[in-house]
Design a protein around this motif. Structure first.
Motif, PDB file in Angstrom:
ATOM      1  N   TYR B 116       8.072  -6.420  10.286  1.00  0.00           N
ATOM      2  CA  TYR B 116       8.686  -5.521   9.315  1.00  0.00           C
ATOM      3  C   TYR B 116       8.654  -6.228   7.976  1.00  0.00           C
ATOM      4  CZ  TYR B 116      12.437  -2.617   7.223  1.00  0.00           C
ATOM      5  OH  TYR B 116      13.178  -1.785   6.431  1.00  0.00           O
ATOM      6  N   ASN B 117       8.040  -5.621   7.003  1.00  0.00           N
ATOM      7  CA  ASN B 117       7.956  -6.247   5.676  1.00  0.00           C
ATOM      8  C   ASN B 117       8.338  -5.204   4.631  1.00  0.00           C
ATOM      9  OD1 ASN B 117       7.367  -7.631   3.366  1.00  0.00           O
ATOM     10  ND2 ASN B 117       5.377  -8.403   4.069  1.00  0.00           N
ATOM     11  N   PHE B 118       9.647  -5.045   4.457  1.00  0.00           N
ATOM     12  CA  PHE B 118      10.101  -4.012   3.525  1.00  0.00           C
ATOM     13  C   PHE B 118       9.760  -4.369   2.086  1.00  0.00           C
ATOM     14  CE2 PHE B 118      13.236  -1.908   0.799  1.00  0.00           C
ATOM     15  CZ  PHE B 118      12.900  -0.595   1.098  1.00  0.00           C
ATOM     16  N   ASP B 119       9.755  -5.683   1.768  1.00  0.00           N
ATOM     17  CA  ASP B 119       9.419  -6.096   0.398  1.00  0.00           C
ATOM     18  C   ASP B 119       8.020  -5.600   0.032  1.00  0.00           C
ATOM     19  OD1 ASP B 119      11.818  -7.308   0.232  1.00  0.00           O
ATOM     20  OD2 ASP B 119      11.102  -9.306   0.770  1.00  0.00           O
ATOM     21  N   PHE B 120       7.099  -5.749   1.003  1.00  0.00           N
ATOM     22  CA  PHE B 120       5.727  -5.290   0.774  1.00  0.00           C
ATOM     23  C   PHE B 120       5.699  -3.763   0.608  1.00  0.00           C
ATOM     24  CE2 PHE B 120       1.959  -3.365   2.675  1.00  0.00           C
ATOM     25  CZ  PHE B 120       0.976  -3.847   1.834  1.00  0.00           C
ATOM     26  N   ILE B 121       6.370  -3.075   1.523  1.00  0.00           N
ATOM     27  CA  ILE B 121       6.381  -1.603   1.479  1.00  0.00           C
ATOM     28  C   ILE B 121       6.935  -1.137   0.134  1.00  0.00           C
ATOM     29  CG2 ILE B 121       7.395   0.495   2.506  1.00  0.00           C
ATOM     30  CD1 ILE B 121       7.636  -1.046   5.147  1.00  0.00           C
ATOM     31  N   SER B 122       8.058  -1.760  -0.234  1.00  0.00           N
ATOM     32  CA  SER B 122       8.757  -1.361  -1.450  1.00  0.00           C
ATOM     33  C   SER B 122       7.887  -1.587  -2.688  1.00  0.00           C
ATOM     34  CB  SER B 122      10.055  -2.152  -1.543  1.00  0.00           C
ATOM     35  OG  SER B 122      10.724  -1.830  -2.713  1.00  0.00           O
ATOM     36  N   SER B 123       7.283  -2.773  -2.734  1.00  0.00           N
ATOM     37  CA  SER B 123       6.510  -3.086  -3.943  1.00  0.00           C
ATOM     38  C   SER B 123       5.185  -2.331  -4.003  1.00  0.00           C
ATOM     39  CB  SER B 123       6.282  -4.588  -4.029  1.00  0.00           C
ATOM     40  OG  SER B 123       5.503  -4.991  -2.911  1.00  0.00           O
ATOM     41  N   GLU B 124       4.567  -2.109  -2.867  1.00  0.00           N
ATOM     42  CA  GLU B 124       3.236  -1.502  -2.865  1.00  0.00           C
ATOM     43  C   GLU B 124       3.261   0.024  -2.867  1.00  0.00           C
ATOM     44  OE1 GLU B 124       0.057  -2.910  -2.906  1.00  0.00           O
ATOM     45  OE2 GLU B 124       1.221  -4.680  -3.518  1.00  0.00           O
ATOM     46  N   ASP B 342       0.110 -10.828  10.507  1.00  0.00           N
ATOM     47  CA  ASP B 342      -0.413  -9.636   9.838  1.00  0.00           C
ATOM     48  C   ASP B 342       0.617  -8.999   8.905  1.00  0.00           C
ATOM     49  OD1 ASP B 342      -2.806  -9.907  11.223  1.00  0.00           O
ATOM     50  OD2 ASP B 342      -2.079  -8.698  12.917  1.00  0.00           O
ATOM     51  N   PHE B 343       1.882  -9.411   9.077  1.00  0.00           N
ATOM     52  CA  PHE B 343       2.956  -8.822   8.258  1.00  0.00           C
ATOM     53  C   PHE B 343       3.290  -9.693   7.034  1.00  0.00           C
ATOM     54  CE2 PHE B 343       3.317  -6.471  12.103  1.00  0.00           C
ATOM     55  CZ  PHE B 343       3.868  -5.247  11.774  1.00  0.00           C
ATOM     56  N   LYS B 344       2.563 -10.822   6.883  1.00  0.00           N
ATOM     57  CA  LYS B 344       2.858 -11.703   5.744  1.00  0.00           C
ATOM     58  C   LYS B 344       2.532 -11.010   4.427  1.00  0.00           C
ATOM     59  CE  LYS B 344       2.721 -16.257   7.818  1.00  0.00           C
ATOM     60  NZ  LYS B 344       1.814 -17.361   8.200  1.00  0.00           N
ATOM     61  N   ASN B 345       1.400 -10.371   4.410  1.00  0.00           N
ATOM     62  CA  ASN B 345       0.985  -9.723   3.166  1.00  0.00           C
ATOM     63  C   ASN B 345       0.729  -8.234   3.356  1.00  0.00           C
ATOM     64  OD1 ASN B 345       0.864 -12.225   1.623  1.00  0.00           O
ATOM     65  ND2 ASN B 345      -0.861 -12.717   2.979  1.00  0.00           N
ATOM     66  N   GLY B 346       1.422  -7.646   4.280  1.00  0.00           N
ATOM     67  CA  GLY B 346       1.224  -6.219   4.510  1.00  0.00           C
ATOM     68  C   GLY B 346       2.188  -5.711   5.555  1.00  0.00           C
ATOM     69  N   ASP B 347       1.994  -4.495   5.965  1.00  0.00           N
ATOM     70  CA  ASP B 347       2.824  -3.914   7.039  1.00  0.00           C
ATOM     71  C   ASP B 347       1.953  -2.945   7.827  1.00  0.00           C
ATOM     72  OD1 ASP B 347       4.643  -2.423   8.643  1.00  0.00           O
ATOM     73  OD2 ASP B 347       6.280  -3.022   7.320  1.00  0.00           O
ATOM     74  N   PRO B 348       1.240  -3.453   8.829  1.00  0.00           N
ATOM     75  CA  PRO B 348       0.292  -2.603   9.574  1.00  0.00           C
ATOM     76  C   PRO B 348       0.931  -1.359  10.185  1.00  0.00           C
ATOM     77  CG  PRO B 348       0.023  -4.906  10.192  1.00  0.00           C
ATOM     78  CD  PRO B 348       1.237  -4.838   9.336  1.00  0.00           C
ATOM     79  N   PHE B 349       2.199  -1.447  10.573  1.00  0.00           N
ATOM     80  CA  PHE B 349       2.866  -0.277  11.166  1.00  0.00           C
ATOM     81  C   PHE B 349       2.999   0.833  10.118  1.00  0.00           C
ATOM     82  CE2 PHE B 349       5.491  -2.766  14.628  1.00  0.00           C
ATOM     83  CZ  PHE B 349       4.300  -3.255  15.150  1.00  0.00           C
ATOM     84  N   PHE B 350       3.427   0.421   8.926  1.00  0.00           N
ATOM     85  CA  PHE B 350       3.624   1.387   7.847  1.00  0.00           C
ATOM     86  C   PHE B 350       2.276   2.008   7.442  1.00  0.00           C
ATOM     87  CE2 PHE B 350       4.310   2.670   3.438  1.00  0.00           C
ATOM     88  CZ  PHE B 350       5.533   3.310   3.523  1.00  0.00           C
ATOM     89  N   GLU B 351       1.270   1.138   7.382  1.00  0.00           N
ATOM     90  CA  GLU B 351      -0.061   1.622   6.986  1.00  0.00           C
ATOM     91  C   GLU B 351      -0.611   2.609   8.009  1.00  0.00           C
ATOM     92  OE1 GLU B 351      -1.637  -2.257   6.415  1.00  0.00           O
ATOM     93  OE2 GLU B 351      -0.715  -2.411   4.434  1.00  0.00           O
ATOM     94  N   LYS B 352      -0.315   2.355   9.282  1.00  0.00           N
ATOM     95  CA  LYS B 352      -0.741   3.293  10.336  1.00  0.00           C
ATOM     96  C   LYS B 352      -0.013   4.630  10.180  1.00  0.00           C
ATOM     97  CE  LYS B 352      -2.566   4.594  14.313  1.00  0.00           C
ATOM     98  NZ  LYS B 352      -4.010   4.846  14.463  1.00  0.00           N
ATOM     99  N   ALA B 353       1.274   4.566   9.792  1.00  0.00           N
ATOM    100  CA  ALA B 353       2.049   5.796   9.594  1.00  0.00           C
ATOM    101  C   ALA B 353       1.449   6.634   8.472  1.00  0.00           C
ATOM    102  CB  ALA B 353       3.505   5.451   9.291  1.00  0.00           C
ATOM    103  N   ILE B 354       1.081   5.960   7.373  1.00  0.00           N
ATOM    104  CA  ILE B 354       0.461   6.676   6.238  1.00  0.00           C
ATOM    105  C   ILE B 354      -0.853   7.309   6.685  1.00  0.00           C
ATOM    106  CG2 ILE B 354      -0.589   6.382   3.959  1.00  0.00           C
ATOM    107  CD1 ILE B 354       1.417   4.138   3.455  1.00  0.00           C
ATOM    108  N   GLN B 355      -1.585   6.536   7.470  1.00  0.00           N
ATOM    109  CA  GLN B 355      -2.876   7.027   7.969  1.00  0.00           C
ATOM    110  C   GLN B 355      -2.675   8.298   8.804  1.00  0.00           C
ATOM    111  OE1 GLN B 355      -4.893   4.178  10.483  1.00  0.00           O
ATOM    112  NE2 GLN B 355      -6.227   5.785  11.267  1.00  0.00           N
ATOM    113  N   LEU B 356      -1.657   8.270   9.674  1.00  0.00           N
ATOM    114  CA  LEU B 356      -1.390   9.440  10.532  1.00  0.00           C
ATOM    115  C   LEU B 356      -0.959  10.648   9.704  1.00  0.00           C
ATOM    116  CD1 LEU B 356       0.441   7.902  13.606  1.00  0.00           C
ATOM    117  CD2 LEU B 356      -1.768   9.025  13.586  1.00  0.00           C
ATOM    118  N   LEU B 357      -0.161  10.395   8.667  1.00  0.00           N
ATOM    119  CA  LEU B 357       0.262  11.511   7.809  1.00  0.00           C
ATOM    120  C   LEU B 357      -0.948  12.118   7.104  1.00  0.00           C
ATOM    121  CD1 LEU B 357       3.552  10.242   6.116  1.00  0.00           C
ATOM    122  CD2 LEU B 357       3.318  12.106   7.752  1.00  0.00           C
ATOM    123  N   GLY B 358      -1.861  11.241   6.720  1.00  0.00           N
ATOM    124  CA  GLY B 358      -3.088  11.710   6.071  1.00  0.00           C
ATOM    125  C   GLY B 358      -3.923  12.552   6.997  1.00  0.00           C
TER     126      GLY B 358
END
Lengths: 291, 360
Positions: B116-124, B342-358
């Protein structure tokens, strides 16, 4: 307790007075210790102290005082005697072990201590017994002041127990049926006074127990219990035992009316599915109509 | 006269017989408080804990092992230690003990920052981030995050981070206001990571916003009888509304049931948050990430006379197909294979969620 003691005392006084007035008539019968044939209808009641450790209910020992009511019919002659008796008992045995124990859940069950009148530290119990005895006189040819009888007894006992597991009201219904060899000793002081002692213990028995529960009393009609499971089987002495020891005194008030005072110790044990032991100590007074 | 002569002997015999009950049944050690507290604890767990079969635990053997260690001189702290040893092997994920300053619960297997990387989610990705907090339960100086609402920078989706149901704040009202204010946005990500659970009614009030009809999503199987197999037979009752035996249903409101929603979950997602996952799956929403923590059943909190407080479940919560996810965790519909790195510089779970919404 005070009231019960007072009532027993008044009974005893009344019948002592009554017996004095009838003494003359009875004394005439002293030479003949027992009627050759006798049929009795007996009605009685008393107090009963129950101690139960039923590991199905909980691991704790529960104690409670209860009432007892009994009715019976018996017949005897010089060689045999037999009887049928029915008795009813009700208890609310309690344990002190839950004192200070609290619980609360996320639902509306916080600090629940009672459901439908059943408290979490008590077992509401009712016992119904049907007792059939058949005895032969062993010492038929010896003087009749001291009599030895032996025979068999068939005892059927139904026990219901209500208790709580959180807010779930549980009900178990047990049926005990057992065959007992029985020994009975009688000592006739005279025609009026008789002491007797009875000992019997089961050899073989049938036991069944239904487990029922009343789910969520806050939401549903409480009248219906749901049968959840059942244990039943025929068991020998190692798994099931019912023992009865009775010490009694019989006092003939008139030729047609007798009073019995008896103390009974009854021990029940069943090892399935979990060890259950119950001891009852009963002190009863009964009146017999003799004809 | 003979009767009077023998009266003392008769009375003595009578008293002797009266004492017989102790020969048959030894009395409980009520006065011995450590023993009484041990007996209460053991007996309560014995009669109410539903998972002995799954745990493969013979609870009687625990009695035989630990009861001899307790006597009238046993200190409450020592008893606390014995209870820890007894509770440790149990399956229930909610189990815990506390006494004055002492507390024990199962050590978390995963860090709150796990996957879980909320800082990444928030900033990006996010803008207009609104964080609702409340004082920490144990340290009122600290503030705990309860709810995060935000919009995507590209305005393509809204983000709701549900961090806790252990709150008096009306989460459903906050979410309702947020979604009403952004009614033009049709895509929604609900992030359940770091949600330790809390009040189930909070979950019901929230999820009813997204349910078109009343949806059964789980089965509540309470331990109702004294024997090990005395669990409520689910087939014998018709359920009514939600918190009752049989099927647990989330009520419907349906105000936002037309939204396209993706839920994100990970191992640090417990209890009422896991119920959210069960509801989401039943409503047909994708759940992305990892399995949940695996502590779904409903807890009871008990206090012994000596003040030791313990929490255990007295029921099983199964999913609607009758499967038990206790300790295993509820699996997502879209498992994302990712390491902590994989969560150091990203959030693969969040990115997958965006992908699914797309792709929706």
């Amino acid at each position: 307790m005070k009231h019960i003691s007072l009532k027993i005392f008044l009974f005893l006084i009344s019948y002592s007075i009554l017996s004095s007035s009838m003494a003359q008539e009875i004394n005439e019968l002293d030479n003949n210790l027992v009627n050759t044939q006798e049929t009795e209808i007996t009605l009685g009641g008393g107090i009963n102290y129950l101690t139960i450790k039923d590991n199905v209910v909980s691991k704790f020992v529960y104690n409670g005082l209860g009432g007892i009511f009994n009715i019976g019919i018996s017949h005897r002659n010089e060689a045999i005697k037999y009887s049928f008796a029915f008795n009813y008992q009700a208890f609310r045995p309690k344990t002190q072990m839950f004192k200070g124990f609290e619980y609360q859940g996320l639902l509306d069950t916080a600090n629940l201590v009672s459901v439908n009148g059943v408290k979490n530290n008590e077992i509401q119990s009712e016992i119904l017994e049907f007792n059939t005895n058949f005895l032969f006189r062993v010492n038929k040819n010896t003087p009749s002041k001291f009599q030895i009888w032996a025979g068999m007894k068939l005892l059927t006992t139904g026990i219901t127990k209500k208790f709580l597991i959180f807010d779930h009201q549980n009900l178990t219904e047990e049926r005990w049926t057992s065959f007992h060899p029985e020994v009975n000793l009688e000592y006739h002081l005279n025609y009026k006074h008789r002491f007797y002692y009875n000992l019997d213990a089961s050899l073989l028995g049938f036991f069944s127990r239904d487990y029922q529960f009343n789910q969520k009393p806050f939401y549903f009609d409480n009248s219906d219990y749901l049968v959840l499971s059942k244990d039943k089987g025929t068991y020998g002495l190692s798994k099931m035992m019912v023992m009865n020891s009775t010490l009694g005194y019989r006092f003939l008030i008139t030729r047609f009316l007798a009073m019995n005072i008896q103390y009974q110790l009854i021990y029940n044990r069943i090892a399935v599915p979990l060890e259950t032991r119950m001891v009852r100590q009963q002190l009863t007074t009964s009146f017999s109509f003799v004809f | 006269m003979k009767l009077i002569k023998y009266t003392p002997a008769i009375l003595l015999s009578f008293l002797g017989i009266m004492a017989c009950q102790k020969l048959f049944i030894a009395p409980d050690e009520v006065a011995n408080q450590p023993v009484r507290n041990f007996e209460l604890f053991w007996n309560d767990v014995d009669k109410t804990y539903p998972f002995f079969k799954e745990d493969n635990i013979d609870w009687q053997s625990y009695y035989d092992k630990y009861r001899p260690l307790v006597n009238e001189k046993t200190q409450t702290e020592a008893l606390f230690g014995i209870f820890i040893r007894m509770m440790q092997p149990l399956m229930d994920g909610h189990r815990s003990l506390s006494y004055q300053d002492l507390a024990w619960s199962e050590p978390p297997k995963y860090s709150p920052r796990s996957k879980y990387n909320f800082d990444f989610i928030s900033s990006e990705y996010l803008t207009s981030v609104n964080v609702t907090t409340q004082p920490d339960e144990f340290d009122p100086e600290e503030q705990d995050t309860v709810l995060i609402t935000a919009m995507a920078k590209n305005n393509q989706f809204a983000y709701i981070g549900l961090r806790s149901y252990n709150t008096e704040i009306e989460l459903n009202r906050s979410v309702e206001e947020f979604l009403s204010a952004n009614s033009s946005v049709n895509n929604l990500i609900i992030d359940l990571r770091r949600n330790g659970g809390g009040f189930l009614f909070q979950m019901f009030q929230l999820m009813r916003l997204f349910a078109r009809t009343k949806v059964p999503y789980a089965t509540y199987v309470p331990k109702v009888g004294p024997l090990k197999n005395h669990l409520f037979p689910r087939e014998k009752y018709e359920g009514e509304d939600f918190i009752i035996p049989s099927d647990i249903k989330v009520p419907s409101d349906g105000r936002f049931s037309n939204k396209r929603i993706v839920f994100i979950t990970n191992r640090v997602c417990y209890s009422a948050a896991e119920h959210t996952v069960l509801v989401a799956k039943q409503l047909g929403f994708p759940v992305v990430g990892d399995s949940t923590g695996g502590a779904l059943s409903i807890v009871m909190e008990k206090t012994l006379p000596n003040g030791i407080n313990y929490v255990l479940v007295n029921s099983k919560t199964l999913d609607i197909n009758g499967r038990l996810w206790e300790r295993i965790g509820v699996p997502p519909t879209h498992y994302v294979k990712a390491t902590q790195d994989d969560f150091k510089n990203g959030d693969p779970f969040f990115e997958k969620a965006i992908q699914l919404l797309g792709n929706n």
